[in-house]
Design a protein around this motif. Structure first.
Motif, PDB file in Angstrom:
ATOM      1  N   HIS A 115       0.829  -1.200   0.000  1.00  0.00           N
ATOM      2  CA  HIS A 115       0.000   0.000   0.000  1.00  0.00           C
ATOM      3  C   HIS A 115       0.868   1.256   0.000  1.00  0.00           C
ATOM      4  O   HIS A 115       0.560   2.236  -0.677  1.00  0.00           O
ATOM      5  N   ALA A 119       0.803   4.095  -2.811  1.00  0.00           N
ATOM      6  CA  ALA A 119       0.510   5.484  -2.446  1.00  0.00           C
ATOM      7  C   ALA A 119       1.636   6.401  -2.910  1.00  0.00           C
ATOM      8  O   ALA A 119       1.389   7.496  -3.438  1.00  0.00           O
ATOM      9  N   GLY A 332      -6.900   5.322  -0.651  1.00  0.00           N
ATOM     10  CA  GLY A 332      -5.972   4.304  -0.178  1.00  0.00           C
ATOM     11  C   GLY A 332      -6.526   3.619   1.053  1.00  0.00           C
ATOM     12  O   GLY A 332      -7.671   3.799   1.433  1.00  0.00           O
TER      13      GLY A 332
END
Lengths: 430, 430
Positions: A115, A119, A332
């Motif tokens: 993640h 991002a 996100g």
């Protein structure tokens, strides 16, 4: 309509083939829904000769080259496992590609790192297919319930073990026979370890807990017990108290004055036959969610299968493609809560215990004393005499798992107890 | 963290109050999830003196002024009804505000126009709370299943009628008594028309069908029958054939060589007690979805209530707020399919018919002939004799609704038929 969005497909097994087929069959609809056509740029496989149905010019063994190709916009990963997929996805993010994955093991292990990489690159990482196949579950948790406080997520997230337990209940067979039947019918893999020992469910539980509680949870934080120790007696005892045995993935936020924590565990448990999860049979999956404002919710559907999983993959593909067309990344995953994982020993659970005891005055008192000595309160007890022996069936109130476990160890040592015939945790009793 | 996002709240009844409370209680979490704090800019109500709990400086009767205020980013509408809300939302869009609404009637009537206005302004229109309260349903349809082809959406989407039908089954009471009980307990409103006559369910069906089939469907396209004609006999007959009576909202894509169409209808129907929707009791809602690749899915949860509805509103609020922070609008709603609505007369349905007939040789043959004459095929028939009378219980195969309806009209005229004691459509039988 402008230029097509180009998709790199990593892996072409059952799910990958279904994705390719649906991309072709639904080309018109997908174009209308995304705003641009979608085109397959390449398919990375280990053995191109094994994929005669895929146009030869699309096949490649160079997965890394494919995901970093300039003309590729989106990557769909259906290989599974940790490496080389982890490196491939990190390379894809670095090259600015959004990723759709069905990889529960990887997300459960390295979700936080992946993640963060997505991002940093300003791209998307979606993985609806990783948990409960076709059931829209992760998007509801990530988005629909983003304005609520989740308390509990309890799911049947592994079809193989659910099939085996359903068959044990229907036939009275033991685990070994039911597993053999599942293997023969193709519901269990040749090596069933990942399913039967709960590894698959534990990875899914980690993903669910992370999303539900906005906190990083990895598979190693999940307490895990499989179903191979579940006996025909356990299943019969469950039926006697109006329950059925299921392998549950349980994610709880434990509220405490000193600070909340999350308890995440996978183990077989007795649940009342009236519980919404009790009637989820065979290869189906279902997830029960308790939120502070929304109350009780349940999501039900097919947990596996090529087409069902491909449906979830394509739903994500439409989402990341729309974001790409809009020139943005979707929301996100936040892990701001940073809650500690509570070990199973401290997690409150309830036990069902069946004991064979001598049918003598005072035995029940002695047994009850042992529970009390460990601080475990008994909810119900049933005593059935037969000859000089008796069966005690005890269901406890909630107590720390370590206290319950210590009680059972002590019971095994008691002279009055001839045998502990069944122990299972109990969930969903009021 | 930068400046707060400012929210205008339109309406402050049960849902609005819950939204205000949750915004305050969860301020920290919402800020973390959105990336910016959320602040209430104002609350538009008709009678400010009736809202002592809301800070006076926030209350206003000038809803139009509030939604067009320069410092307002987002509008949450929980007033309900068509006007003045329609005009207010159009003004909000024109002023560049994103909107979260819980307004099923408005979305069902004017969804196409409102979506167009939002798209033109480059802002969001979300309304998860408009259908099935807290159940995440519209986002899964809009997004999770965007890579699939939906075939059918069947739901119990009105809690009041579900409560009444559940009680009729439990008590054997007729509709009037069950409605009186529901009114007394607060499950039915003083004027229950919108619920009992199916208007509420029809609006929700229109919204579901639009999203499921990417085609414009308004409430006027929905065939609608309420539950006030359901009798204790209907409920008893249903039980005799292993069924239960539910008010269903049914959205189908009818495939045909000459071009597909959509059939959307709301009516009471018998469904088998083994159907996943059969056990949805009381005030709960559930929606069953059939998709080509995903297979069968079910979503279950609370369909109404202040907190449950507020959960859905806040989930949408987080989504539109995140989009606002990212400077984008989320995926709009596509209606590219432009499928015609199929009238109920041409929609294939199945009927259950119970008849009182003279117990004479040849009656069954005569009755069967009448079905055949209308091109309706009989699936099962049961004949129970009692004295000189008999009861015929017939379940048909699928046929155009007009043919079934004409058959029943003809049966009523037959000398051998003493009375048609129960007619209900049947769904979910294989």
């Amino acid at each position: 309509m402008s230029d097509p969005l180009k998709v790199a497909l990593l892996g072409c097994g059952t799910v990958g083939s279904a994705v390719l087929r649906l991309l072709e069959e639904q080309a018109g609809d997908l174009t209308a829904r995304i705003g641009r056509p979608v085109e397959v740029a390449g398919v990375a496989v280990r053995r191109p000769d094994r994929h005669p149905d895929v146009p030869a010019h699309l096949l490649t063994t160079d997965a890394h080259g494919l995901v970093t190709r300039d003309d590729v916009d989106l990557v769909v990963e259906v290989i599974g496992g940790i490496e080389p997929v982890r490196s491939l996805l990190l390379a894809a993010f670095e090259a600015g590609k959004s990723v759709v994955s069905a990889n529960k093991a990887l997300l459960a292990d390295d979700g936080v790192e992946l993640h963060a990489a997505a991002a940093k690159a300003g791209v998307d990482l979606y993985y609806e297919a990783a948990v409960a196949g076709a059931i829209p579950l992760l998007r509801p948790l990530r988005e629909s319930l983003a304005g609520d406080q989740l308390r509990r997520v309890v799911g049947i997230v592994n079809g193989t073990t659910n099939y085996i337990l359903s068959r044990m209940a229907e036939t009275g067979h033991g685990f070994t026979e039911a597993l053999a039947e599942a293997t023969e019918l193709g519901y269990a893999e040749a090596d069933p370890t990942a399913d039967v020992d709960g590894f698959d469910a534990a990875a899914k539980a980690a993903i669910l807990a992370s999303l539900a509680f906005h906190t990083p949870v990895s598979a190693t934080d999940v307490y895990r017990e499989g179903i191979s120790a579940v006996t025909a007696t356990d299943v019969a005892r469950a039926a006697e108290i109006g329950c059925t045995v299921k392998l549950l993935a349980i994610c709880e936020r434990v509220l405490a004055d000193g600070g909340d924590s999350v308890a995440v565990r996978v183990h077989p448990a007795m649940i009342p036959t009236t519980h919404p999860l009790a009637s989820v049979g065979g290869a189906f999956n279902a997830v029960f969610v308790e939120a502070e404002a929304a109350g009780q919710l349940m999501f039900y559907g097919q947990g596996a299968g090529g087409d069902a999983t491909a449906s979830a993959v394509l739903g994500d593909l439409v989402a990341v493609a729309r974001n790409r067309v809009a020139g943005v990344a979707g929301p996100g995953v936040t892990t701001y809560a940073g809650l500690p994982a509570r070990p199973i020993a401290e997690t409150p659970t309830r036990y069902h215990v069946s004991l064979d005891v001598a049918d003598k005055p005072g035995v029940l008192a002695t047994v009850a004393q042992e529970f009390a000595r460990h601080g475990v309160s008994i909810a119900t007890v049933r005593q059935d005499g037969h000859g000089d022996a008796a069966t005690l069936v005890i269901v406890t109130h909630s107590a720390p798992d370590a206290a319950l476990s210590a009680t059972v160890t002590a019971l095994r040592e008691m002279p009055a107890v001839r045998g502990v015939t069944s122990i299972l945790r109990v969930e969903g009793l009021s």
